[in-house]
Every structure is written in structure tokens, then in C-alpha cells.
Design an enzyme around this catalytic site. Structure first.
Site, PDB file in Angstrom:
ATOM      1  N   LEU A 176      57.485 -26.434  45.378  1.00 54.31           N
ATOM      2  CA  LEU A 176      56.356 -26.371  46.307  1.00 54.31           C
ATOM      3  C   LEU A 176      55.330 -27.460  46.027  1.00 54.31           C
ATOM      4  CD1 LEU A 176      55.718 -22.513  46.403  1.00 54.31           C
ATOM      5  CD2 LEU A 176      56.843 -23.905  48.144  1.00 54.31           C
ATOM      6  N   GLY A 177      55.245 -27.897  44.785  1.00 54.84           N
ATOM      7  CA  GLY A 177      54.270 -28.929  44.450  1.00 54.84           C
ATOM      8  C   GLY A 177      54.255 -29.219  42.963  1.00 54.84           C
ATOM      9  N   GLY A 234      48.890 -30.879  37.302  1.00 53.30           N
ATOM     10  CA  GLY A 234      48.671 -31.289  35.925  1.00 53.30           C
ATOM     11  C   GLY A 234      49.202 -30.295  34.911  1.00 53.30           C
ATOM     12  N   LYS A 290      55.090 -20.901  38.691  1.00 53.57           N
ATOM     13  CA  LYS A 290      54.562 -22.108  38.050  1.00 53.57           C
ATOM     14  C   LYS A 290      55.211 -22.268  36.679  1.00 53.57           C
ATOM     15  CE  LYS A 290      50.226 -23.266  38.438  1.00 53.57           C
ATOM     16  NZ  LYS A 290      50.296 -24.635  39.004  1.00 53.57           N
ATOM     17  N   ASP A 292      39.322 -28.627  37.250  1.00 49.55           N
ATOM     18  CA  ASP A 292      40.150 -29.455  38.123  1.00 49.55           C
ATOM     19  C   ASP A 292      40.062 -28.955  39.570  1.00 49.55           C
ATOM     20  OD1 ASP A 292      41.746 -31.577  38.769  1.00 49.55           O
ATOM     21  OD2 ASP A 292      43.624 -30.642  38.157  1.00 49.55           O
ATOM     22  N   ILE A 335      55.093 -27.667  37.341  1.00 47.00           N
ATOM     23  CA  ILE A 335      55.700 -27.688  38.669  1.00 47.00           C
ATOM     24  C   ILE A 335      55.717 -26.272  39.233  1.00 47.00           C
ATOM     25  CG2 ILE A 335      57.780 -28.268  39.977  1.00 47.00           C
ATOM     26  CD1 ILE A 335      58.515 -30.219  37.788  1.00 47.00           C
ATOM     27  N   VAL A 336      55.444 -26.158  40.534  1.00 43.94           N
ATOM     28  CA  VAL A 336      55.433 -24.860  41.201  1.00 43.94           C
ATOM     29  C   VAL A 336      56.675 -24.755  42.088  1.00 43.94           C
ATOM     30  CG1 VAL A 336      54.158 -23.289  42.689  1.00 43.94           C
ATOM     31  CG2 VAL A 336      52.925 -24.854  41.187  1.00 43.94           C
TER      32      VAL A 336
END
Length: 562
Positions: free
Chosen positions: A242-243, A246, A264, A362, A249-250
Site C-alpha cells: 500500500l505504501g 520511514g 505495517k 513526522d 512498508i505497509v
């Protein structure tokens, strides 16, 4: 959780003195009821007790144990509850118990301990009934007078002087049995309630038995096996990504019960990060707010550290800002205002309502998710550093996104709630402009970055050039002007000039304070580059595509040669 308990029965009670010495757990003599020369467990409890090092609860009260307390007891890593009351223990209390970070309850009452009572690292300590203990500030004989020792004598019943009928005797027996039964039931209920409380207080994470169901529950938080996670994500197949962020990875995953989730997979953790990971998972499971992501469960197995979240149907704010629906932007002006207020409320909760305080570090559009109602959901907050009670800032490795890091954070590594406020101001600019990257072309503005450009346009009354052109004037100019003012207040150079997130929430809700506050601070200038300003500080207009993602760098790498 392992529980160790000695009976009061037996012809010779256990003693702590002897071959093992003060620093050993090996007794010189123990109850002949158990007949062992080292710490041992009754035969009926060996299967569930294991070794002493795995014990969480030691109930050794009323066992006539004598001698000094071994230092080694305080070093047991899983020990949470220690009861040594009503014995004949002597000597001083070991430093290992005084400074224990694992114990939650320690009962040393009614022994013959001596020495001076120190400040314990344990929250719940009982030391009454030790007449030789001294307390700081009371002198040598204070303790003996402060501990009340009363001898209670129960007179024996005289034998009956007259005969009692058989019926009366039966009546008394029935009353006694009934009363005893009621008392037993009540005590048993209290015992069960106490045990349940201890389990909830001392056990934060679910434990999994390999021979049982692979998914365990602790309240609303679930602990998954790595096998479950791989099955849900098709072994972390790239098509399920999905994305990237930092922290890792999801992936999109389908859990055993058919629930769609966002998985995640965190970057590699070293062994020293295990405690920190568990602490953050605990905190995340306790933080509940409509504008904060809710943690479903986690996996901590081998070298994998994985968090499981609900799947957000509408993705991130960053993706929706670039999307179109029926030829129009997916996010209209009203939707962007709603997202700004929701994200502000979530951050204000992290800063003001959580103890310890949570600093996100963030904040950006790609870390704000949207649920089915386009409600803003702040994600990734649980992986930020935590501030202890009474602290206003923390010194850590620099974490964030280039161009969105507050000046003081880059200069000193000092992170505070005002660091998040700075990044939130840039999030507002993202919502206003709809830009994927906060850079400014030379033909737009040549004197600085996007913050300087916004300040100039606001001064000249030309904000229509700043607002997302795809909205085609379908917005309220006065609201846009106020939102730009809030963004500029949040991105003031000095942290002291920035509002708190709770103040930002009130301003977005329309308390009428924005214009006055901006009027007071609009002429405050950032200091010129010099000793006070780090040359490495980048304008939000200057960061490359590779720098767009979250990063983590040591402060020494960002401050240059020393």
C-alpha cells in the site's frame, strides 16, 4: 504467568540461609514436606511453575523462613509480586530489591529486618512490623515507636456448665456451617477478582501456546504469529504493498476472520529494540481517539516486528489531494477544512491528553489517513519517541521528512510538541495549495521557499495565486486567508512563537483569535544565518524526490563538522 506458593504445613520450614549465601537462591534447609536442597516446587505444580527465573508471583508468607534475603531474588527478570511477610527474615533489605524495575508489589512486613528504609523503585511496598527498621530523619529509635505492636489475647471458652439440648447444638452447627460457607464464597470471589486484576495489570501482552490457536487476544489487542501475517499478505507479496514510509512498508492483508487490514512491516530491529517495541505497542493500544489510528494487533517473532491496523478505504490525504472524481478534485474546500481540524484534534490529544506525552515527529499528508467518511486519521504516532512526565522535550536521533523538520530540531536534535506544530503548519499549506511537493518555481517566487511566498502573498492580498487552482475559486477567501495565517503561525522560526495544537484546534473552530495573534507576530523575522542558525536547515522548497520520504539521521550528520 508462573506462580510459586509454599504451604504452611511441613515439619521443617524453608530457610534462606546456608550454602547459597546471601546472593544465592539455594537454601541450606527447606521443609521436609518438599525435601530438597535447592529451590524446588511441589510435585503437583512443577508442570506449570518451571524454573525460579520464570516466576512472576512468589507467595512465601507464613513459612517460618529465616536468615537474610538473597540478593539474587531482586535479579529475577519476570518477578512482579513478592510476598515474604510473617517470617523470621533478618538483616538489611538487598539493593537488588530496592532498585528493582520489574517488581510491582513487595510485602516484607512482620519480619526482623534491620537497617534504614530507602527510597524504593517499587510502587507498592509493605514493611510494617519490622521494629529494627529505621526511617531517615527519625533518629535511631524512631522506628520502634512508630510501628505499633500490640499483643492480642483471645480468651479460651470455658466448658459449658449446664447441659445443652441436642437440637440447640444442631442449630449452632448449622449456623456456623452456613456462615462459614458464605464467608468462603465471598473470600473466593475476592480472590478471583484479585487474580484477574493482577493478570490485567501485570500481563500487557497475550501469550501464545503453540499447541493452541495461533491468534491470542488481550482485551481488544491481538497477537498474531508470523505464519498468520504471511498468510494474510501472501508472504508480503509486492502486489499487496500500500505504501512505503520511514518506519517500514505497509501491506494490504486479509486476516483469518476475513477482515481487511493494513499490515505495517517495520524495518529490522536489533535485539536492544525489543523492549522499546513492546512499550510502544502498549502505549498505542491504550491511545483511543476518533482522529487517531486504532491498533488491531501486532506480531513479534524472530526478527520481525509487525503492526496490524484497520484498512482505510480512502487511503491517504496525499493521494486524495491528487485524485479527481467526475472531473473535480476529490477533496473540495470543505473537505480540506474538515481534515485540517480532525488532524489538529488528533495531535492535540497526543500532546495534552496522553501520559507520557507522545510526539509524532513526522506529520505530513501521507501520514494522515481517511476513513469511509473522509474523517482524518493520524497514523504512525505510536512509533515516535515518548516524553516522560514533567518533560517538555527529548533529545533523540533526527526523524522526519526533509523540508518539514523544525529549525531547532535540526540544530540541536531537541524534539517537542512545537516540532509537530511546525510540521502541521506545512500540512495546512499542502491542503491549501494541493501540491504534491512543497517546492516553489523560480518564476513563482525567487526570494525563498513556500513559507516566505505565502507570507508575501498574504501581505499583498494575492492569496488566490496560492490556493489550489483546481478548486477554481470554489472556496471562501476569508477562510483561506485565516488558514494561511494559522499555517504561518505554526511555522514561526522560534518554537516559543508557535501556538500549541490545542490552540490551533480552537482557532480552526473559529474562536476569533487568529487575526489578532497574526497581527502581533507577523513582523517577527527569523534570525539571519549565523551562529544561531544551522546552515543545514533546508527551506521546504529545497528537497529532492529521494528526500521526500521519511528519514532518520543522527544529529551530528545534519549539523556538519564540529
Amino acid at each position: 504467568m508462573t506462580r510459586t506458593e509454599f504451604s504452611e504445613t511441613g515439619s521443617s520450614p524453608p530457610a534462606v540461609t546456608g550454602a547459597g549465601g546471601r546472593g544465592s537462591l539455594v537454601p541450606s534447609a527447606v521443609s521436609t514436606h518438599y525435601n530438597c536442597s535447592t529451590w524446588a516446587w511441589p510435585a503437583h505444580s512443577r508442570r506449570r511453575s518451571g524454573s525460579c527465573s520464570g516466576c512472576a508471583i512468589w507467595l512465601l508468607h507464613h513459612n517460618s523462613i529465616s536468615g537474610p534475603i538473597p540478593d539474587a531474588i531482586g535479579g529475577l527478570p519476570l518477578l512482579r509480586h513478592l510476598s515474604l511477610s510473617n517470617n523470621q527474615l533478618c538483616g538489611t533489605i538487598p539493593d537488588s530489591l530496592i532498585n528493582s524495575s520489574s517488581l510491582f508489589i513487595m510485602d516484607l512486613s512482620f519480619n526482623n529486618l534491620s537497617g534504614t528504609v530507602q527510597a524504593f523503585n517499587i510502587r507498592n511496598v509493605l514493611v510494617s512490623g519490622n521494629p529494627l527498621l529505621r526511617y531517615p530523619g527519625c533518629g535511631g529509635s524512631c522506628a520502634a515507636s512508630t510501628v505499633l505492636q500490640e499483643e492480642i489475647t483471645v480468651p479460651a471458652l470455658d466448658p459449658p456448665t449446664h447441659p445443652q439440648s441436642f437440637a440447640a447444638t444442631i442449630k449452632i452447627v448449622v449456623i456456623c456451617v452456613s456462615t462459614g460457607s458464605v464467608v468462603t464464597v465471598v473470600l473466593f470471589g475476592v480472590f478471583l477478582a484479585t487474580q484477574q486484576w493482577r493478570r490485567r495489570r501485570l500481563r500487557i501482552f497475550a501469550e501464545i501456546d503453540d499447541n493452541k490457536n495461533s491468534e491470542a487476544c488481550h482485551g481488544h489487542l491481538k497477537m498474531y504469529t508470523l505464519k498468520d501475517i504471511k498468510q494474510a499478505t501472501n508472504s508480503f507479496h509486492p502486489n499487496n504493498i500500500l505504501g512505503h514510509g520511514g518506519f517500514g512498508i505497509v501491506y494490504k492483508g486479509i486476516l483469518l476472520d476475513g477482515t481487511i487490514a493494513a499490515v505495517k512491516r517495520l524495518r529490522e530491529f536489533v535485539s536492544s529494540g525489543e523492549v522499546q517495541f513492546h512499550t510502544e505497542v502498549e502505549v498505542m493500544s491504550l491511545v483511543v481517539h476518533r482522529n487517531l489510528i486504532n491498533l488491531i494487533g501486532f506480531c513479534s517473532e524472530d526478527n520481525e516486528r509487525i503492526l496490524v491496523y484497520p484498512y482505510m478505504l480512502n487511503g491517504t490525504v496525499a493521494s486524495k489531494l491528487q485524485a479527481y472524481v467526475s472531473g473535480r478534485p476529490a477533496l473540495d474546500w470543505a473537505g480540506r477544512k474538515k481534515i485540517a481540524l480532525g488532524a489538529a484534534r488528533g495531535l492535540a490529544y497526543l500532546h495534552d491528553r496522553c501520559d507520557p506525552r507522545i510526539i509524532h515527529r513526522d506529520i505530513k499528508a501521507s501520514n494522515i489517513l481517511l476513513d469511509e467518511h473522509f474523517q482524518a486519521i493520524v497514523s504512525d504516532f505510536g512509533l515516535a519517541k515518548l516524553l516522560g512526565q514533567g518533560q517538555s522535550h527529548v533529545f533523540t536521533a533526527i526523524r522526519g521528512t526533509f523540508g518539514r523538520i523544525a529549525p531547532e530540531y535540526l540544530l540541536t536534535g531537541e524534539s517537542s510538541d512545537k516540532t509537530d506544530v511546525y510540521a502541521y503548519g506545512l500540512l495546512l499549506i499542502e491542503l491549501i495549495t494541493g501540491r504534491k511537493r512543497l517546492d516553489v518555481n523560480p518564476d513563482e517566487f525567487e526570494k525563498g521557499g513556500v513559507i516566505d511566498w505565502a507570507r508575501e502573498l498574504l501581505k499583498d492580498g494575492l492569496l488566490s495565486s496560492f490556493v489550489d487552482e483546481r478548486l477554481k475559486y470554489n472556496y471562501n477567501y476569508a477562510e483561506a486567508e485565516e488558514m494561511v495565517q494559522i499555517a504561518l503561525l505554526c511555522t514561526m522560526y522560534r518554537a516559543a512563537h508557535r501556538p500549541r495544537m490545542s490552540e490551533v484546534v480552537r482557532m480552526l473552530e473559529g474562536d476569533g483569535s487568529v487575526a489578532g495573534r497574526w497581527e502581533r507576530l507577523k513582523d517577527v523575522k527569523a534570525p539571519e544565518h549565523g551562529a544561531e542558525t544551522p546552515k543545514i536547515v533546508l527551506s521546504p522548497a529545497h528537497y529532492s524526490e529521494e528526500e521526500h520520504n521519511s528519514v532518520e539521521l543522527e544529529a551530528v550528520q545534519l549539523s556538519g563538522p564540529r
